[in-house]
Design a protein around this motif. Structure first.
Motif, PDB file in Angstrom:
ATOM      1  N   SER A  27     -45.941  65.579  48.469  1.00 47.77           N
ATOM      2  CA  SER A  27     -46.736  65.727  47.255  1.00 47.77           C
ATOM      3  C   SER A  27     -46.069  66.757  46.339  1.00 47.77           C
ATOM      4  CB  SER A  27     -48.150  66.206  47.606  1.00 47.77           C
ATOM      5  OG  SER A  27     -48.103  67.535  48.103  1.00 47.77           O
ATOM      6  N   PRO A  28     -46.409  66.726  45.045  1.00 50.45           N
ATOM      7  CA  PRO A  28     -45.877  67.761  44.145  1.00 50.45           C
ATOM      8  C   PRO A  28     -46.209  69.185  44.624  1.00 50.45           C
ATOM      9  CG  PRO A  28     -46.823  65.973  42.875  1.00 50.45           C
ATOM     10  CD  PRO A  28     -47.162  65.704  44.321  1.00 50.45           C
ATOM     11  N   ALA A  29     -47.368  69.371  45.246  1.00 50.21           N
ATOM     12  CA  ALA A  29     -47.743  70.700  45.748  1.00 50.21           C
ATOM     13  C   ALA A  29     -46.747  71.183  46.796  1.00 50.21           C
ATOM     14  CB  ALA A  29     -49.149  70.654  46.341  1.00 50.21           C
ATOM     15  N   PHE A  30     -46.323  70.292  47.695  1.00 52.28           N
ATOM     16  CA  PHE A  30     -45.362  70.702  48.721  1.00 52.28           C
ATOM     17  C   PHE A  30     -43.952  70.823  48.161  1.00 52.28           C
ATOM     18  CE2 PHE A  30     -48.607  70.193  51.872  1.00 52.28           C
ATOM     19  CZ  PHE A  30     -48.212  71.072  52.873  1.00 52.28           C
ATOM     20  N   ARG A  31     -43.632  70.034  47.151  1.00 54.38           N
ATOM     21  CA  ARG A  31     -42.323  70.196  46.517  1.00 54.38           C
ATOM     22  C   ARG A  31     -42.239  71.558  45.835  1.00 54.38           C
ATOM     23  NH1 ARG A  31     -42.696  64.962  43.482  1.00 54.38           N
ATOM     24  NH2 ARG A  31     -43.491  63.746  45.205  1.00 54.38           N
ATOM     25  N   ALA A  32     -43.346  71.989  45.228  1.00 58.55           N
ATOM     26  CA  ALA A  32     -43.385  73.317  44.599  1.00 58.55           C
ATOM     27  C   ALA A  32     -43.266  74.414  45.655  1.00 58.55           C
ATOM     28  CB  ALA A  32     -44.670  73.480  43.790  1.00 58.55           C
ATOM     29  N   ALA A  33     -43.960  74.255  46.780  1.00 57.69           N
ATOM     30  CA  ALA A  33     -43.876  75.243  47.865  1.00 57.69           C
ATOM     31  C   ALA A  33     -42.450  75.325  48.398  1.00 57.69           C
ATOM     32  CB  ALA A  33     -44.850  74.882  48.977  1.00 57.69           C
ATOM     33  N   LYS A  34     -41.769  74.197  48.426  1.00 55.56           N
ATOM     34  CA  LYS A  34     -40.380  74.183  48.908  1.00 55.56           C
ATOM     35  C   LYS A  34     -39.484  74.996  47.968  1.00 55.56           C
ATOM     36  CE  LYS A  34     -36.599  71.086  50.146  1.00 55.56           C
ATOM     37  NZ  LYS A  34     -36.163  69.668  50.200  1.00 55.56           N
ATOM     38  N   THR A  35     -39.678  74.854  46.676  1.00 51.58           N
ATOM     39  CA  THR A  35     -38.843  75.618  45.735  1.00 51.58           C
ATOM     40  C   THR A  35     -39.111  77.115  45.838  1.00 51.58           C
ATOM     41  OG1 THR A  35     -40.383  75.401  43.890  1.00 51.58           O
ATOM     42  CG2 THR A  35     -38.694  73.684  44.103  1.00 51.58           C
ATOM     43  N   GLN A  36     -40.327  77.477  46.285  1.00 51.50           N
ATOM     44  CA  GLN A  36     -40.661  78.891  46.478  1.00 51.50           C
ATOM     45  C   GLN A  36     -40.184  79.410  47.838  1.00 51.50           C
ATOM     46  OE1 GLN A  36     -44.851  79.563  45.815  1.00 51.50           O
ATOM     47  NE2 GLN A  36     -44.867  78.074  44.147  1.00 51.50           N
ATOM     48  N   ARG A  37     -39.663  78.508  48.664  1.00 50.73           N
ATOM     49  CA  ARG A  37     -39.152  78.831  50.003  1.00 50.73           C
ATOM     50  C   ARG A  37     -40.232  79.390  50.920  1.00 50.73           C
ATOM     51  NH1 ARG A  37     -35.132  76.084  51.116  1.00 50.73           N
ATOM     52  NH2 ARG A  37     -34.407  77.540  52.654  1.00 50.73           N
ATOM     53  N   LEU A  38     -41.490  78.903  50.739  1.00 53.68           N
ATOM     54  CA  LEU A  38     -42.578  79.306  51.629  1.00 53.68           C
ATOM     55  C   LEU A  38     -42.327  78.694  52.998  1.00 53.68           C
ATOM     56  CD1 LEU A  38     -45.652  78.796  49.263  1.00 53.68           C
ATOM     57  CD2 LEU A  38     -44.390  80.910  49.742  1.00 53.68           C
ATOM     58  N   ARG A  39     -42.596  79.457  54.042  1.00 53.22           N
ATOM     59  CA  ARG A  39     -42.323  79.009  55.407  1.00 53.22           C
ATOM     60  C   ARG A  39     -43.591  78.953  56.240  1.00 53.22           C
ATOM     61  NH1 ARG A  39     -37.021  78.758  56.544  1.00 53.22           N
ATOM     62  NH2 ARG A  39     -35.642  79.709  55.032  1.00 53.22           N
ATOM     63  N   TRP A  40     -43.564  78.041  57.240  1.00 56.16           N
ATOM     64  CA  TRP A  40     -44.689  77.920  58.155  1.00 56.16           C
ATOM     65  C   TRP A  40     -44.673  79.076  59.147  1.00 56.16           C
ATOM     66  CZ3 TRP A  40     -48.566  75.101  56.902  1.00 56.16           C
ATOM     67  CH2 TRP A  40     -48.402  73.914  56.209  1.00 56.16           C
ATOM     68  N   ASP A  41     -45.796  79.738  59.258  1.00 58.42           N
ATOM     69  CA  ASP A  41     -46.023  80.741  60.288  1.00 58.42           C
ATOM     70  C   ASP A  41     -47.460  80.549  60.776  1.00 58.42           C
ATOM     71  OD1 ASP A  41     -47.735  81.951  58.412  1.00 58.42           O
ATOM     72  OD2 ASP A  41     -46.306  83.508  57.903  1.00 58.42           O
ATOM     73  N   GLU A  42     -47.868  81.376  61.718  1.00 61.02           N
ATOM     74  CA  GLU A  42     -49.179  81.187  62.334  1.00 61.02           C
ATOM     75  C   GLU A  42     -50.316  81.296  61.319  1.00 61.02           C
ATOM     76  OE1 GLU A  42     -51.959  82.960  65.935  1.00 61.02           O
ATOM     77  OE2 GLU A  42     -50.054  83.935  65.477  1.00 61.02           O
ATOM     78  N   GLU A  43     -50.295  82.317  60.507  1.00 56.99           N
ATOM     79  CA  GLU A  43     -51.395  82.514  59.547  1.00 56.99           C
ATOM     80  C   GLU A  43     -51.446  81.392  58.517  1.00 56.99           C
ATOM     81  OE1 GLU A  43     -53.913  84.615  59.991  1.00 56.99           O
ATOM     82  OE2 GLU A  43     -52.825  85.024  61.835  1.00 56.99           O
ATOM     83  N   ARG A  44     -50.275  80.978  58.006  1.00 60.08           N
ATOM     84  CA  ARG A  44     -50.249  79.914  57.005  1.00 60.08           C
ATOM     85  C   ARG A  44     -50.735  78.594  57.613  1.00 60.08           C
ATOM     86  NH1 ARG A  44     -45.617  80.782  54.028  1.00 60.08           N
ATOM     87  NH2 ARG A  44     -46.942  81.730  52.482  1.00 60.08           N
ATOM     88  N   LEU A  45     -50.324  78.303  58.843  1.00 57.78           N
ATOM     89  CA  LEU A  45     -50.741  77.050  59.465  1.00 57.78           C
ATOM     90  C   LEU A  45     -52.239  77.046  59.750  1.00 57.78           C
ATOM     91  CD1 LEU A  45     -50.135  74.269  60.542  1.00 57.78           C
ATOM     92  CD2 LEU A  45     -49.376  75.318  62.680  1.00 57.78           C
TER      93      LEU A  45
END
Length: 123
Positions: A68-86
């Protein structure tokens, strides 16, 4: 001898724990997710991206998935999966990726979300 064997058999019947190792709680919770997600990166064509190697992975970066565009935007921000985010994502996907395509999983308790996060991030 018979009395000893009978006592051992009776003890075995009263055990509440199986003798084999149990599945982790997160694996059991994850079974409901497998209609959309796989743990096999080679399995294509699912409704959601594969979740293999999720720990530390950049959001929206699984090869071969149309995010989705939301995840494409998160990718450009280099956000990573961790326990709290998941765990936050499992509680409310829009809180992490507003406008993403995943609906909130229903019926998951705080403990369920923690268990599935532990399971997926420990892989």
């Amino acid at each position: 001898m018979r009395a000893g064997l009978a006592a051992l058999f009776a003890l075995a019947l009263t055990r509440t724990e199986p003798l084999q190792a149990q599945e982790p709680a997160g694996a059991i919770v994850f079974k409901a997710c497998q209609s959309c997600h796989s743990l096999d990166p080679a399995k294509a064509g699912m409704a959601g991206p594969h979740l293999a190697g999720l720990k530390g992975r950049v959001l929206g970066s699984a090869e071969g998935f149309d995010y989705s565009p939301a995840f494409r935007a998160a990718k450009t921000q280099r956000l990573r999966w961790d326990e709290e985010r998941l765990k936050a994502y499992l509680a409310d996907p829009d809180a992490v990726a507003p406008g993403g395509w995943m609906s909130p999983p229903t019926g998951l308790s705080v403990e369920d979300r923690a268990a599935v996060a532990d399971y997926l991030l420990g892989r």
